[in-house]
Write an enzyme that holds these catalytic residues in place. Structure first.
Site, PDB file in Angstrom:
ATOM      1  CG  ASP A   1      -3.294   8.494   7.998  1.00  0.00           C
ATOM      2  OD1 ASP A   1      -3.123   7.293   8.233  1.00  0.00           O
ATOM      3  OD2 ASP A   1      -3.578   8.943   6.870  1.00  0.00           O
TER       4      ASP A   1
ATOM      5  CD  GLU B   1      -2.708   1.129   2.601  1.00  0.00           C
ATOM      6  OE1 GLU B   1      -2.940   0.036   3.168  1.00  0.00           O
ATOM      7  OE2 GLU B   1      -3.125   2.210   3.026  1.00  0.00           O
TER       8      GLU B   1
ATOM      9  CE1 TYR C   1      -6.213  -0.547   4.138  1.00  0.00           C
ATOM     10  CE2 TYR C   1      -7.487   0.028   6.088  1.00  0.00           C
ATOM     11  CZ  TYR C   1      -6.307   0.067   5.383  1.00  0.00           C
ATOM     12  OH  TYR C   1      -5.218   0.709   5.904  1.00  0.00           O
TER      13      TYR C   1
END
Ligand SMILES: Cc1ncc(COP(=O)(O)O)c(C=O)c1O
Lengths: 245, 396
Positions: A43, A32, A155
């Site tokens: 994040d 990735e 995911y």
């Protein structure tokens, strides 16, 4: 074999593609690649810092794609970025550029399924899999829809939080992976907080594999050389290989 | 100004661009808001809180001396008189009441100027909810007074050190933290931005400004409705609330952006913080840092409904620079005895300029929302130009 997907922030340093080569050599199933964005809201501090550092080097989507188009890797490359960068080029050109650089998957964490239509269409046209995210709070009917429409694999975000290292794999993540596997035959990869080989083992017992981000990026930010990071990934590979498929 | 439907769209803007983890939380806020907003008891409770705690209705003040100097008729909607010193309290009391109805025990908020943080801290204290406020380091420096106020009210102020260290990054951090505590905490967003239903919900909580002003104008003006309705635009909540009261009239709606944070004037379509709108960004799609002397306008985006109102031509967006803002503060202080917030002074500055150029015709009636008072900005003003405290030339 359980899947092992390491993450790297594109352009983190001038020779960053050496990490890709080492990851492939040490058992990555796919890689990735983060296309750095100024405001990565899913994040935590480590990957935020990595994105900032790459951006301050002048890295762009185009420069990252140009860096990788010279490589001859055999593992699939998956781009991860935020929706504003997709809009900037338009989904059509964005996906065409990914495909031209040899990228076969795309993850956009702030693009939920309800808004994904235009990108799904563009991605399909260019042979790029739009991989959708599922979270511990996703209700069952929505989980089924995500599983059905996700390209290639799913995911699974293991925890209610941002990317970053953790002390253990969240229980809610294990449950999410199990729920997803009952819903679909597509591979389910658990991501977020997988920081040590034993975490990967615990996660892979309930899933088809793991994505490892912050634990690798922290070492890279600390100056870890590609060979060192390759060795770290190798430990994850060895641990995962003890888990029955 | 319409209801944005299930997808939260204003034309092509709005939507819900958040991580999957937050989708159920947004849906829950939407459901709770729809339910509460159609419940007469909730509306009564909120009206009462606004009256007995926030000091509503706020006055409509004719600006006699400024009007005489400019040759137009200026009316000020006095949100600076609302409790805590700005319009932010209207939205926050609504959201805090909603949070309690949803069984939440905590409020999270971002703040730039500190006014939304102070309002949230106040509502938390009033309703017995814990409050955590995220604030950029740079804003913490320039809004020390408001940081101290929040702390006195029992609020935790968390410095945000990433990116531009202003409102943009405080908002990103608040969203990141919301993901970790959606069960017990309500994210109390401070403007008409963020994922659906926030832009709509915040506008509805702020429409009290416009609804009151409409009635007050009807009593004050022979024409009933002003010719122009002017408000400053950061995220755009005081403007949206004001415009909501006049959307169905012939009044010209004018939003005033800071020239260094002018998303409508200089942005392109993009997505940040959960919504699609105009966004300041570079040619690669990286979000640009906004720059304004007014911390509340220091944001690279604008609420999605404003983008839509601009596209359909119902509202017009103009810009004012820092250099016009400071004199506007002094001018209002000298002529009317009112020290406006730097944000609000953008609206005043445009009115002064437009009256001077004839863009506002002689004798036209102009309603200006004074979104907040300037106490918080005194240190900035002293630094910006201590000499400005000297006498001004008449009529300048
Ligand atoms: C006094 C004041 N006016 C205006 C604003 C801008 O916000 P909005 O455009 O959402 O009303 C702020 C924001 O902090 C503020 O404190």
């Amino acid at each position: 074999m359980k899947r092992l997907v390491p993450y790297v922030t594109g352009g983190i340093r001038p020779d960053w593609t050496r990490y890709l080569v080492e990851y492939e050599r040490n058992g990555a199933t796919a890689i990735e690649i983060g296309l750095p964005f100024s405001d990565p809201i899913l994040d935590g501090p480590t990957i935020q810092e990595a994105s900032d550092r790459a951006l301050s080097r002048g890295v762009t989507v185009a420069s990252v794609l140009s860096d990788i188009s010279d490589l001859s890797l055999t593992v699939p490359l998956i781009a991860m970025t935020y929706y504003n960068l997709v809009i900037n080029k338009g989904p059509e050109r964005f996906c065409a550029d990914l495909a031209a650089a040899g990228v076969s998957g795309l993850i956009v964490p702030d693009l939920p399924i309800d808004e994904a239509g235009p990108v799904v269409t563009a991605a399909e046209r260019h042979g790029v899999d739009l991989v959708l995210l599922a979270a511990p709070t996703t209700p069952p009917d929505r989980l089924a829809e995500i599983a059905a429409r996700s390209g290639g694999w799913i995911y699974a975000v293991s925890t209610m939080g941002t990317t970053g290292e953790r002390d253990q794999v969240a229980e809610e993540g294990i449950r999410l992976a199990k729920d997803l596997r009952e819903l679909t035959g597509k591979p389910v990869l658990l991501a977020f907080g997988i920081s040590r080989p034993e975490h990967a083992v615990a996660a892979a017992e309930a899933s088809d594999g793991v994505v490892i981000g912050a634990a690798l990026m922290r070492r890279i930010l600390d100056g870890g050389e590609p060979e060192e990071l390759g060795a770290v990934l190798g430990e994850f590979r060895a641990a995962l290989d003890t888990v029955a498929v | 100004m319409a209801e944005p439907g299930e997808l939260g769209r204003f034309g092509e803007y709005g939507g819900r661009f958040v991580p999957e983890s937050l989708i159920p939380a947004c849906a829950r806020v939407e459901e709770a808001f729809r339910d509460a907003w159609s419940d007469p008891r909730f509306r009564r409770d909120l009206d009462r809180l606004l009256a007995v705690h926030a000091g509503r209705p706020t006055a409509l003040t004719p600006a006699w001396r400024l009007s005489a100097e400019l040759g137009i008729n200026v009316l000020l909607k006095r949100e600076d008189l609302a409790h805590t010193g700005s319009h932010k309290i209207n939205n926050v009391l609504g959201q805090a009441l909603l949070a309690r109805r949803m069984g939440k025990t905590r409020l999270l908020a971002e703040t730039g100027a500190g006014q939304h943080g102070v309002a949230t801290a106040t509502a938390g204290a009033l309703l017995g909810l814990g409050v955590t406020v995220y604030m950029g380091e740079k804003d913490i420096e320039r809004q020390a007074l408001n940081v101290f106020r929040m702390k006195m009210l029992g609020t935790e102020v968390v410095p945000v050190t990433s990116g531009s260290r202003t409102l943009k990054d405080a908002t990103s951090e608040a969203m990141r933290q919301w993901v970790t505590c959606v069960d017990e905490a309500h994210y109390c967003l401070g403007s008409v931005m963020g994922p659906h239903p926030y832009p709509w919900m915040v506008r509805e909580f702020q429409r009290v400004i416009g609804d009151e002003a409409r009635q007050q104008c009807a009593a004050e003006l022979s024409t009933g409705v002003p010719d122009y309705v002017v408000a400053c635009v950061g995220g755009g909540s005081n403007a949206a609330g004001t415009f909501a009261g006049f959307a169905d009239t012939g009044a010209q709606l004018i939003g005033v952006e800071a020239s260094g944070g002018a998303a409508v004037a200089s942005g392109q379509t993009g997505v940040l913080h959960g919504f699609r709108s105009y966004l300041l960004q570079d040619e690669n799609g990286q979000v640009s840092e906004a720059h304004s002397i007014a911390p509340g306008l220091d944001y690279p985006g604008v609420g999605p409904e404003h983008a839509h109102l601009n596209d359909i031509g119902r509202a017009r967006y103009v810009t004012v620079g820092d250099d016009e803002v400071v004199p506007a503060v002094h001018r209002l202080a000298r002529t009317e005895g009112i020290l406006p917030a730097l944000e609000s002074a953008h609206a005043i500055a445009w009115v002064i300029r437009a009256a001077g150029t004839g863009e506002l015709p002689p004798f036209s009636t102009v309603l200006v929302t004074l979104s907040g008072r300037g106490d918080k900005d005194v240190a900035t003003l002293m630094e910006a130009d201590p000499m400005e405290a000297g006498p001004m030339e008449a009529g300048s």
